[in-house]
Design a protein around this motif. Structure first.
Motif, mmCIF file in Angstrom:
data_model
loop_
_atom_site.group_PDB
_atom_site.id
_atom_site.type_symbol
_atom_site.label_atom_id
_atom_site.label_comp_id
_atom_site.label_asym_id
_atom_site.label_seq_id
_atom_site.Cartn_x
_atom_site.Cartn_y
_atom_site.Cartn_z
ATOM 1 N N TYR A 131 -72.702 -17.534 -5.492
ATOM 2 C CA TYR A 131 -71.715 -18.736 -5.454
ATOM 3 C C TYR A 131 -72.576 -20.149 -5.772
ATOM 4 O O TYR A 131 -71.995 -21.078 -5.414
ATOM 5 N N VAL A 132 -73.755 -19.989 -6.002
ATOM 6 C CA VAL A 132 -74.805 -20.930 -6.294
ATOM 7 C C VAL A 132 -75.217 -21.041 -7.784
ATOM 8 O O VAL A 132 -75.895 -19.987 -8.058
ATOM 9 N N ALA A 133 -75.071 -22.019 -8.457
ATOM 10 C CA ALA A 133 -75.515 -21.982 -9.712
ATOM 11 C C ALA A 133 -76.395 -23.201 -10.007
ATOM 12 O O ALA A 133 -76.374 -24.143 -9.369
ATOM 13 N N ILE A 134 -77.322 -23.146 -11.097
ATOM 14 C CA ILE A 134 -78.197 -24.222 -11.178
ATOM 15 C C ILE A 134 -78.283 -24.792 -12.648
ATOM 16 O O ILE A 134 -77.932 -24.270 -13.782
ATOM 17 N N LYS A 135 -78.328 -25.982 -12.693
ATOM 18 C CA LYS A 135 -78.378 -26.850 -14.086
ATOM 19 C C LYS A 135 -79.798 -27.613 -14.194
ATOM 20 O O LYS A 135 -80.077 -28.242 -13.186
ATOM 21 N N LEU A 136 -80.671 -27.117 -15.313
ATOM 22 C CA LEU A 136 -81.628 -27.899 -15.261
ATOM 23 C C LEU A 136 -81.801 -28.897 -16.506
ATOM 24 O O LEU A 136 -81.039 -28.664 -17.556
ATOM 25 N N THR A 137 -82.309 -30.169 -16.469
ATOM 26 C CA THR A 137 -82.390 -31.104 -17.515
ATOM 27 C C THR A 137 -83.734 -31.524 -17.688
ATOM 28 O O THR A 137 -84.713 -31.624 -16.816
ATOM 29 N N HIS A 138 -84.158 -31.567 -19.123
ATOM 30 C CA HIS A 138 -85.321 -31.729 -19.531
ATOM 31 C C HIS A 138 -85.282 -33.390 -19.767
ATOM 32 O O HIS A 138 -84.845 -34.156 -20.646
ATOM 33 N N LEU A 139 -86.134 -33.961 -18.841
ATOM 34 C CA LEU A 139 -85.826 -35.596 -18.626
ATOM 35 C C LEU A 139 -86.221 -36.264 -19.819
ATOM 36 O O LEU A 139 -85.813 -37.370 -20.214
ATOM 37 N N SER A 140 -87.324 -35.690 -20.585
ATOM 38 C CA SER A 140 -87.909 -36.447 -21.778
ATOM 39 C C SER A 140 -86.811 -36.755 -22.911
ATOM 40 O O SER A 140 -86.808 -37.856 -23.434
#
Length: 439
Positions: A131-140
């Protein structure tokens, strides 16, 4: 016959020469940072799942910023790739989730992938924590990681002669965000399932993120370097791994989870104001008072004194805490007796010799402030240790029927001269934050 041989020889030379022209980048570092055990660690620390009433689907559970340079064996100055200066406009980062693995980035579970429920959380992928999901963002680039390779030009690099050097510090920072989702990832359907099952879905104690599978990868694209194609699916396109051309990012050992009853702050009076008062009045013992309220909601299990200690405190800002220590306003157990203005002692417009103390109206007792959130709360039942007080001291205003209850805390803030000091005129402008704690 001689002519044919000569043409063939010239043809081979031409191929060799063209290959040399294209291969103008080289891989300098050949480590294993694309493998799980050597991934850059996404350190979000301890997270807790409680009832969906207090923590509905979509609730933020934690976040972290991570650099490729934090991967084992790397530093900010590690040279990963080197190219000819003329190729500076042909170098890119490619990035994607670990699209092959069930809990590494295959199932975009927040957006309904692999389940019949769509939580409306695009970009959130299943993890080893239930019940835990991850979102990743490429900041550049500002782009969210998906299963499909995306590219972003590398604009930062060092120059050494006619060469450009791409170091670990030149790769984009990655932002990780964890959120609650309503379902678990499917048991099958992905091409990889290295960490079978889930860490744990419920229960007491703390479970560590023992799965070594990465959540995402960044690889290099440039002339002469083996890489995958932008737009291709990372579920099946992973040639960079064998070439050791990239860096992995993973939650391994960087997170833990518990499933405990909890409390939350539902509302608080945002601004407390006092009537005007002179320094002379304060120095003769006069005060100014103003009431404010706090509403705290807890799982009923968290309010069971036999199994939990549910507390609240009002914490001063770090600068106010440091100043309070200098003035002897911190107790032996770390609580702060008076809240000081921001800038006290350094801003000439701030009143000195003046502070704010508290009184809990239901108990009639004086209250202290929390100095640091790690301040110990003493033995179970100790009221006020470290600035922490039982939530049940307040008035029960709602038993919601959802397994949770709301308690209102009525508190009086009192502006007065500090003990043993003379008040000097100026403005009073202080801030504090309400915290809850269940243990």
């Amino acid at each position: 016959m001689i002519v044919k041989v000569l043409i063939g020889w010239l043809f081979l030379v031409s191929l060799f020469w063209a290959s040399q022209v294209r291969a103008s980048c080289e891989q300098v570092y050949n480590g294993v940072q694309a493998s799980g055990g050597s991934s850059a660690q996404i350190t979000v620390g301890r997270i807790n799942l409680t009832s969906t009433h207090l923590q509905p689907v979509g609730s933020s559970l934690g976040s972290a910023l991570v650099s490729a340079a934090s991967a084992p064996g790397l530093s900010a100055e590690t040279v990963l790739w080197q190219c000819d200066l003329k190729d500076k406009n042909q170098i890119f980062e490619l990035f994607a989730t670990n699209g092959a693995d069930r809990v590494g980035g295959h199932w975009e579970i927040g957006d309904g992938a692999g389940t019949s429920v769509n939580d409306g959380l695009p970009g959130y992928f299943a993890t080893y924590f239930g019940y835990v999901a991850i979102k990743l963002t490429h900041l550049s680039s500002g782009k969210t990681f998906t299963r499909y390779w995306q590219e972003s030009p590398i604009r930062q690099f060092d120059v050494s002669g006619e060469k450009i050097q791409i170091k670990a510090k030149h790769l984009s920072m990655v932002q990780a965000e964890l959120a609650r989702v309503s379902t678990l990832p499917p048991a099958s359907g992905s091409s990889s399932d290295q960490c079978a099952g889930i860490a744990r879905e419920l229960g007491s104690g703390v479970a560590a993120y023992t799965c070594m599978v990465p959540s995402a990868y960044v690889q290099f694209k440039g002339p002469g370097i083996t890489s995958d194609q932008a737009g291709s699916d990372a579920n099946t396109n992973r040639t960079f791994v064998g070439a050791r051309n990239g860096v992995a990012f993973g939650l391994r050992s960087g997170a833990s989870i518990s499933y405990n009853a909890a409390c939350t702050v539902r509302s608080v009076t945002p601004v407390v104001t006092f009537g005007r008062v002179t320094a002379q009045e304060l120095n003769t013992g006069q005060t100014r008072e103003s009431d404010f309220s706090i509403e705290l909601e807890c799982d009923d299990l968290a309010l069971n004194t036999a199994t939990a200690q549910s507390l609240f405190g009002i914490q001063v800002a770090p600068s106010a805490y440091e100043q309070a220590k200098k003035l002897g306003l911190v107790t032996s157990d770390g609580a702060v007796t008076y809240l000081l203005s921001t800038g006290y002692g350094s801003d000439s417009s701030i009143a000195t010799g003046v502070g704010i103390r508290l009184r809990h109206n239901a108990t009639g007792s004086a209250m202290n402030f929390v100095g640091e959130s790690v301040t110990p709360v003493g033995l179970a039942g100790s009221r006020g240790a470290g600035g922490w007080y039982p939530i049940r001291d307040g008035d029960l205003i709602s038993g919601t029927g959802t397994g949770a209850s709301i308690y209102a805390q009525s508190i009086t803030a009192i502006l007065s001269a500090l003990p043993g000091m003379r008040a000097r005129s100026g403005k009073v402008d202080a801030m504090a934050i309400v915290r809850v704690r269940v243990q």
